[in-house]
Design a protein around this motif. Structure first.
Motif, PDB file in Angstrom:
ATOM      1  N   TRP A 172      -1.281  -2.292  -5.280  1.00  0.00           N
ATOM      2  CA  TRP A 172      -2.165  -1.553  -4.387  1.00  0.00           C
ATOM      3  C   TRP A 172      -3.611  -1.987  -4.588  1.00  0.00           C
ATOM      4  CZ3 TRP A 172      -0.116   4.167  -5.054  1.00  0.00           C
ATOM      5  CH2 TRP A 172       1.155   4.261  -4.454  1.00  0.00           C
ATOM      6  N   LEU A 173      -3.923  -2.522  -5.773  1.00  0.00           N
ATOM      7  CA  LEU A 173      -5.262  -3.012  -6.083  1.00  0.00           C
ATOM      8  C   LEU A 173      -5.153  -4.412  -6.657  1.00  0.00           C
ATOM      9  CD1 LEU A 173      -6.709   0.085  -8.014  1.00  0.00           C
ATOM     10  CD2 LEU A 173      -7.166  -0.506  -5.638  1.00  0.00           C
ATOM     11  N   GLU A 184     -10.518  -5.449  -7.896  1.00  0.00           N
ATOM     12  CA  GLU A 184     -10.735  -4.101  -7.370  1.00  0.00           C
ATOM     13  C   GLU A 184     -10.517  -3.051  -8.448  1.00  0.00           C
ATOM     14  OE1 GLU A 184      -9.414  -4.710  -2.690  1.00  0.00           O
ATOM     15  OE2 GLU A 184      -7.918  -4.172  -4.192  1.00  0.00           O
ATOM     16  N   ARG A 189       0.847  -1.175   0.000  1.00  0.00           N
ATOM     17  CA  ARG A 189       0.000   0.000   0.000  1.00  0.00           C
ATOM     18  C   ARG A 189       0.890   1.236   0.000  1.00  0.00           C
ATOM     19  NH1 ARG A 189      -3.929  -0.088   3.785  1.00  0.00           N
ATOM     20  NH2 ARG A 189      -4.141  -2.296   3.321  1.00  0.00           N
ATOM     21  N   GLY A 245      -8.387   8.012  -1.892  1.00  0.00           N
ATOM     22  CA  GLY A 245      -9.370   7.984  -0.815  1.00  0.00           C
ATOM     23  C   GLY A 245      -9.427   6.644  -0.111  1.00  0.00           C
ATOM     24  N   ARG A 246      -9.140   5.579  -0.828  1.00  0.00           N
ATOM     25  CA  ARG A 246      -9.166   4.230  -0.243  1.00  0.00           C
ATOM     26  C   ARG A 246      -8.158   4.108   0.900  1.00  0.00           C
ATOM     27  NH1 ARG A 246     -10.325  -1.014  -2.513  1.00  0.00           N
ATOM     28  NH2 ARG A 246     -10.819  -0.002  -4.484  1.00  0.00           N
ATOM     29  N   TYR A 247      -7.005   4.770   0.757  1.00  0.00           N
ATOM     30  CA  TYR A 247      -5.939   4.597   1.744  1.00  0.00           C
ATOM     31  C   TYR A 247      -5.815   5.752   2.742  1.00  0.00           C
ATOM     32  CZ  TYR A 247      -4.453   0.638  -1.022  1.00  0.00           C
ATOM     33  OH  TYR A 247      -4.419  -0.563  -1.663  1.00  0.00           O
ATOM     34  N   ASP A 253     -13.338  -0.423  -9.563  1.00  0.00           N
ATOM     35  CA  ASP A 253     -13.095   1.021  -9.472  1.00  0.00           C
ATOM     36  C   ASP A 253     -13.148   1.670 -10.854  1.00  0.00           C
ATOM     37  OD1 ASP A 253     -12.837   0.738  -6.770  1.00  0.00           O
ATOM     38  OD2 ASP A 253     -10.694   1.182  -6.680  1.00  0.00           O
ATOM     39  N   ALA A 288      -7.115  11.389  -1.466  1.00  0.00           N
ATOM     40  CA  ALA A 288      -7.752  11.674  -2.750  1.00  0.00           C
ATOM     41  C   ALA A 288      -7.163  12.932  -3.376  1.00  0.00           C
ATOM     42  CB  ALA A 288      -9.260  11.818  -2.554  1.00  0.00           C
ATOM     43  N   MET A 316     -10.332   7.791  -6.197  1.00  0.00           N
ATOM     44  CA  MET A 316     -10.796   6.612  -5.462  1.00  0.00           C
ATOM     45  C   MET A 316      -9.642   5.867  -4.796  1.00  0.00           C
ATOM     46  SD  MET A 316     -13.944   5.033  -7.660  1.00  0.00           S
ATOM     47  CE  MET A 316     -13.217   5.122  -9.273  1.00  0.00           C
ATOM     48  N   VAL A 317      -8.516   5.738  -5.513  1.00  0.00           N
ATOM     49  CA  VAL A 317      -7.375   5.033  -4.938  1.00  0.00           C
ATOM     50  C   VAL A 317      -6.806   5.822  -3.760  1.00  0.00           C
ATOM     51  CG1 VAL A 317      -5.033   4.212  -5.371  1.00  0.00           C
ATOM     52  CG2 VAL A 317      -6.811   3.837  -7.075  1.00  0.00           C
TER      53      VAL A 317
END
Length: 199
Positions: free
Chosen positions: A55-56, A60, A19, A85-87, A64, A93, A82-83
């Motif tokens: 990371w995805l 996923e 990540r 914001g996911r982490y 996304d 974001a 989105m990526v």
């Protein structure tokens, strides 16, 4: 700021998943992605996010990307939001968005100035046509790679392939507006998947 803890599996054990380590990592990663993506950033972002950085997962990424397609605005910008914001939530974001847009914006402005001066040059026009062919090839190759995930889809393979072929025909041959294809064909796919998962 450090990345959030790794997610846990159902039995409570940690899942050692890569990540982004910080907001700066997000920013510079998306800056490098944007700088590599001349004419076809989808191919680059899929390779970097799924295959290199991991990371995805492929699933996923497809989920996304599907959401990014139906949101207003450029697909890749939506995906970066989105990526990030996911982490890291809102800060993540914004960091990913800044990485995706800041340096490429400067480059595009410089190239725009140069194109206004040299755009009539025959060699310049030929180079641009060559780049367009490369972009088309990159997008086609990414489509083939993403199609491998259809085997894990809840719907039968023949049905998912039929939806894919219909989508290509509607865009490339019939030239229907994308909003109608997304609402009609995409909505049908969502409904059929929902019904399959509900049974």
């Amino acid at each position: 700021m450090t990345a959030p803890d790794a997610p846990a599996l159902p039995d409570g054990t940690d899942f050692p998943r890569p990540r982004p380590s910080s907001l700066a990592d997000l920013f510079f990663s998306f800056t490098l992605l944007a700088l590599q993506g001349f004419g076809g950033v989808l191919a680059v972002i899929q390779r970097e996010m799924v295959e290199r950085k991991r990371w995805l997962t492929q699933e996923e990424f497809l989920e996304d990307w599907a959401v990014a397609q139906i949101m207003p605005g450029p697909n890749v910008v939506n995906l970066s939001l989105m990526v990030g914001g996911r982490y890291f939530g809102l800060k993540g974001a914004l960091a990913a968005l800044a990485g995706m847009l800041a340096v490429p914006l400067v480059i595009v402005l410089v190239l725009g100035v140069l194109y206004t001066r040299f755009g009539d040059n025959a060699q310049m026009a030929g180079a641009l046509r060559g780049m367009a062919a490369v972009s088309a090839g990159m997008i086609a190759a990414t489509g083939v790679k993403l199609a491998a995930a259809l085997g894990k889809h809840p719907l039968p393979l023949w049905l998912t392939l039929s939806i894919c072929v219909l989508g290509v025909l509607m865009v490339a041959i019939l030239r229907w507006p994308l909003i109608y294809i997304l609402l009609g064909l995409g909505g049908t796919g969502c409904l059929l998947t929902y019904r399959k998962l509900s049974t």
